[in-house]
Design a protein around this motif. Structure first.
Motif, PDB file in Angstrom:
ATOM      1  N   VAL A   1       0.960  -1.237  -0.145  1.00  0.00           N
ATOM      2  CA  VAL A   1       0.064  -0.123  -0.002  1.00  0.00           C
ATOM      3  C   VAL A   1       0.811   1.211  -0.069  1.00  0.00           C
ATOM      4  CG1 VAL A   1      -1.672   1.300   1.242  1.00  0.00           C
ATOM      5  CG2 VAL A   1      -1.795  -1.087   1.262  1.00  0.00           C
ATOM      6  N   ASP A   2       0.581   2.132  -1.090  1.00  0.00           N
ATOM      7  CA  ASP A   2       1.295   3.627  -0.908  1.00  0.00           C
ATOM      8  C   ASP A   2       0.396   4.581  -0.256  1.00  0.00           C
ATOM      9  OD1 ASP A   2       3.817   3.625  -2.784  1.00  0.00           O
ATOM     10  OD2 ASP A   2       2.536   2.301  -3.916  1.00  0.00           O
ATOM     11  N   LEU A   3       1.184   5.166   0.632  1.00  0.00           N
ATOM     12  CA  LEU A   3       0.375   6.283   1.428  1.00  0.00           C
ATOM     13  C   LEU A   3       0.571   7.548   0.649  1.00  0.00           C
ATOM     14  CD1 LEU A   3      -1.432   7.504   3.412  1.00  0.00           C
ATOM     15  CD2 LEU A   3       0.613   7.767   4.982  1.00  0.00           C
ATOM     16  N   PRO A   4      -0.287   8.241  -0.088  1.00  0.00           N
ATOM     17  CA  PRO A   4      -0.009   9.583  -0.995  1.00  0.00           C
ATOM     18  C   PRO A   4       0.213  10.759   0.209  1.00  0.00           C
ATOM     19  CG  PRO A   4      -2.112   8.933  -1.034  1.00  0.00           C
ATOM     20  CD  PRO A   4      -1.634   7.721  -0.404  1.00  0.00           C
ATOM     21  N   LEU A   5       0.742  11.563   0.013  1.00  0.00           N
ATOM     22  CA  LEU A   5       1.374  12.835   0.619  1.00  0.00           C
ATOM     23  C   LEU A   5       0.167  13.689   1.140  1.00  0.00           C
ATOM     24  CD1 LEU A   5       4.722  14.399  -0.313  1.00  0.00           C
ATOM     25  CD2 LEU A   5       4.011  13.122   1.917  1.00  0.00           C
TER      26      LEU A   5
ATOM     27  N   ARG B   1      -1.126  -7.367   7.181  1.00  0.00           N
ATOM     28  CA  ARG B   1      -0.256  -8.336   6.782  1.00  0.00           C
ATOM     29  C   ARG B   1       0.483  -8.058   5.457  1.00  0.00           C
ATOM     30  NH1 ARG B   1      -3.792 -13.443   6.027  1.00  0.00           N
ATOM     31  NH2 ARG B   1      -1.974 -14.346   6.578  1.00  0.00           N
ATOM     32  N   GLY B   2       0.853  -6.776   5.288  1.00  0.00           N
ATOM     33  CA  GLY B   2       1.612  -6.462   4.282  1.00  0.00           C
ATOM     34  C   GLY B   2       2.601  -5.186   4.460  1.00  0.00           C
ATOM     35  N   LEU B   3       2.953  -4.462   3.445  1.00  0.00           N
ATOM     36  CA  LEU B   3       3.771  -3.526   3.485  1.00  0.00           C
ATOM     37  C   LEU B   3       2.909  -2.250   3.544  1.00  0.00           C
ATOM     38  CD1 LEU B   3       6.510  -4.991   0.998  1.00  0.00           C
ATOM     39  CD2 LEU B   3       6.390  -5.355   3.339  1.00  0.00           C
ATOM     40  N   LEU B   4       3.458  -1.193   4.193  1.00  0.00           N
ATOM     41  CA  LEU B   4       2.879   0.103   4.038  1.00  0.00           C
ATOM     42  C   LEU B   4       4.198   1.086   3.697  1.00  0.00           C
ATOM     43  CD1 LEU B   4      -0.090   1.843   6.067  1.00  0.00           C
ATOM     44  CD2 LEU B   4       1.899   3.161   4.763  1.00  0.00           C
ATOM     45  N   TYR B   5       3.985   1.760   2.598  1.00  0.00           N
ATOM     46  CA  TYR B   5       5.097   2.386   1.987  1.00  0.00           C
ATOM     47  C   TYR B   5       4.740   3.741   2.038  1.00  0.00           C
ATOM     48  CZ  TYR B   5       8.739   4.526  -1.155  1.00  0.00           C
ATOM     49  OH  TYR B   5       9.542   5.283  -1.756  1.00  0.00           O
ATOM     50  N   VAL B   6       5.449   4.834   2.638  1.00  0.00           N
ATOM     51  CA  VAL B   6       5.179   6.357   2.720  1.00  0.00           C
ATOM     52  C   VAL B   6       6.444   6.819   1.975  1.00  0.00           C
ATOM     53  CG1 VAL B   6       4.759   8.366   4.011  1.00  0.00           C
ATOM     54  CG2 VAL B   6       4.118   5.979   4.719  1.00  0.00           C
TER      55      VAL B   6
ATOM     56  N   ASP C   1       2.970  15.459  10.717  1.00  0.00           N
ATOM     57  CA  ASP C   1       3.505  14.659  12.023  1.00  0.00           C
ATOM     58  C   ASP C   1       2.378  14.042  12.504  1.00  0.00           C
ATOM     59  OD1 ASP C   1       6.049  15.766  11.757  1.00  0.00           O
ATOM     60  OD2 ASP C   1       5.742  17.141  13.229  1.00  0.00           O
ATOM     61  N   HIS C   2       1.133  14.528  12.639  1.00  0.00           N
ATOM     62  CA  HIS C   2      -0.255  13.814  13.251  1.00  0.00           C
ATOM     63  C   HIS C   2      -0.446  12.494  12.587  1.00  0.00           C
ATOM     64  CE1 HIS C   2      -3.833  12.788  15.112  1.00  0.00           C
ATOM     65  NE2 HIS C   2      -4.349  13.035  13.994  1.00  0.00           N
ATOM     66  N   LEU C   3      -0.221  12.484  11.178  1.00  0.00           N
ATOM     67  CA  LEU C   3      -0.368  11.194  10.343  1.00  0.00           C
ATOM     68  C   LEU C   3       0.886  10.330  10.594  1.00  0.00           C
ATOM     69  CD1 LEU C   3      -1.951  12.146   7.096  1.00  0.00           C
ATOM     70  CD2 LEU C   3      -3.110  11.193   8.801  1.00  0.00           C
ATOM     71  N   VAL C   4       1.940  10.774  10.980  1.00  0.00           N
ATOM     72  CA  VAL C   4       3.110  10.034  11.177  1.00  0.00           C
ATOM     73  C   VAL C   4       3.009   9.255  12.337  1.00  0.00           C
ATOM     74  CG1 VAL C   4       5.712   9.707  11.683  1.00  0.00           C
ATOM     75  CG2 VAL C   4       4.542  11.403   9.751  1.00  0.00           C
TER      76      VAL C   4
END
Length: 362
Positions: free
Chosen positions: A103-107, A141-146, A154-157
């Motif tokens: 999963v890609d997390l968009p900015l 159960r996977g990868l989350l890429y930011v 910062d709150h989302l981090v």
């Protein structure tokens, strides 16, 4: 791993160089409790390519068909409440094979997009928890890429790191609460020139690696040639390295199965903690991550006992981002960690530097 089911993704084993990054990613897949990887470096150094290649390398997982959380058919810690309720009711759940989610997390993502939303009107009028799952559910159960995580709010981090550490995501609104599993390997990347993470947040990542642009002309030509060959005929390129991919996949699976049997000698654990103490690392997270990373490396190498060399190969990635006390400081390149490691382990600093380079290249 037949090519028919593979996406058009550059193969992990064909990535040239960046050995430290590749090793850190593999160790986190072997033991997700390490806590993820922060990858900092120049633009165009293959960060995103390598991370997507990792997801493509991993073997498929069994999931409950139709479940939005990729729930495991057998592990209660990886099941949504709906799946657990269906099992309690004696229902025979349909199971299917799925690729490890990436999963890609968009900015520009909002907290609702990340965590999911609750339809309050439906919850109050119909008495049901109408929950729309977010990216954390999809990443279970996977990868989350930011990418460019240093530019993320910062709150989302904070939300990301809390979920990564606890393995659960909880959404509460107007007295309605939904909780679901969110076990994922968190991978962040960024360019230090565009802003650093706060030291408190950087410390929450298990490992930190630096990637640099390849300067050697011969290697640069090799990278360009490989990319050109892949773009021209992805299927032929993937088939050419398929045996390497399968061999690495088997090593990862074997390491995952071997991990629980890997032991760390008491003296070795004492010296790991001595290194953390000498470096004035806050808290115990550095000790824990170094031990876990060394165990994962031993498992990856086919052993059940951690050696000094295992510690030597992971100590810099596990500790160097924990040395900053001031946001204006630069993240240490690892020199201080190597120096203290050599002092505590009574090893030659010059010899160890060459050993590290050889070990990472192996």
């Amino acid at each position: 791993m037949s090519s028919s089911r593979k996406r058009r993704v550059f193969p992990f084993t064909a990535v040239i160089g960046q050995e430290e990054m590749k090793l850190a990613l593999l160790l986190n897949v072997i033991d997700p409790r390490i806590g993820g990887v922060m990858i900092m470096g120049d633009r165009g150094t293959g960060k995103s390519t390598t991370i997507r290649a990792l997801a493509d390398l991993l073997p498929g997982i069994k999931v409950v068909a139709g479940d939005p959380y990729n729930s495991s058919p057998t592990d209660p810690d990886l099941q949504s409440s709906d799946v657990q309720q269906r099992l309690d009711n004696g229902e025979q759940l349909p199971v299917e094979q799925s690729q490890v989610p990436m999963v890609d997390l968009p900015l520009g993502a909002t907290e609702d997009r990340l965590c999911g939303t609750i339809d309050i009107e439906k919850a109050l009028s119909e008495g049901v928890r109408a929950f729309e799952p977010g990216l954390l559910a999809k990443a279970n159960r996977g990868l989350l890429y930011v990418d460019e995580v240093n530019l993320l709010d910062d709150h989302l981090v904070d939300v990301l790191l809390d979920s990564a550490a606890s393995g659960w995501n909880t959404v509460e609104r107007e007295g309605v609460s939904v909780r679901h599993p969110a076990r994922f390997v968190l991978i962040g990347s960024g360019n230090p020139e565009e802003g650093e993470l706060r030291p408190q947040l950087l410390d929450r990542f298990g490992m930190s690696v630096e990637v640099r642009t390849v300067r050697e002309a011969q290697l640069r030509v090799q990278v360009v040639d490989q990319r050109t060959a892949f773009d021209a005929d992805p299927d032929s390129f993937v088939n050419a390295v398929n045996s390497d991919q399968e061999a690495l996949q088997r090593r990862v699976v074997d390491a995952q199965e071997r991990l629980d049997n890997v032991k760390v000698d008491d003296d070795l654990r004492l010296r790991i903690s001595s290194v953390c103490g000498e470096l004035d690392v806050d808290g115990l997270r550095g000790d824990i991550v170094t031990n876990r990373a060394a165990r994962a490396l031993a498992a990856f190498e086919g052993r059940t006992e951690v050696s000094e060399e295992d510690v030597a190969r992971v100590v810099s990635c596990s500790l160097r981002h924990r040395l900053r006390k001031d946001p204006l400081e630069q993240v240490d390149s690892g020199d201080r960690v190597v120096k203290v490691f050599c002092k505590v382990f009574e090893r030659s600093e010059d010899a160890d530097r060459s050993d590290f380079e050889l070990a990472l290249a192996s």
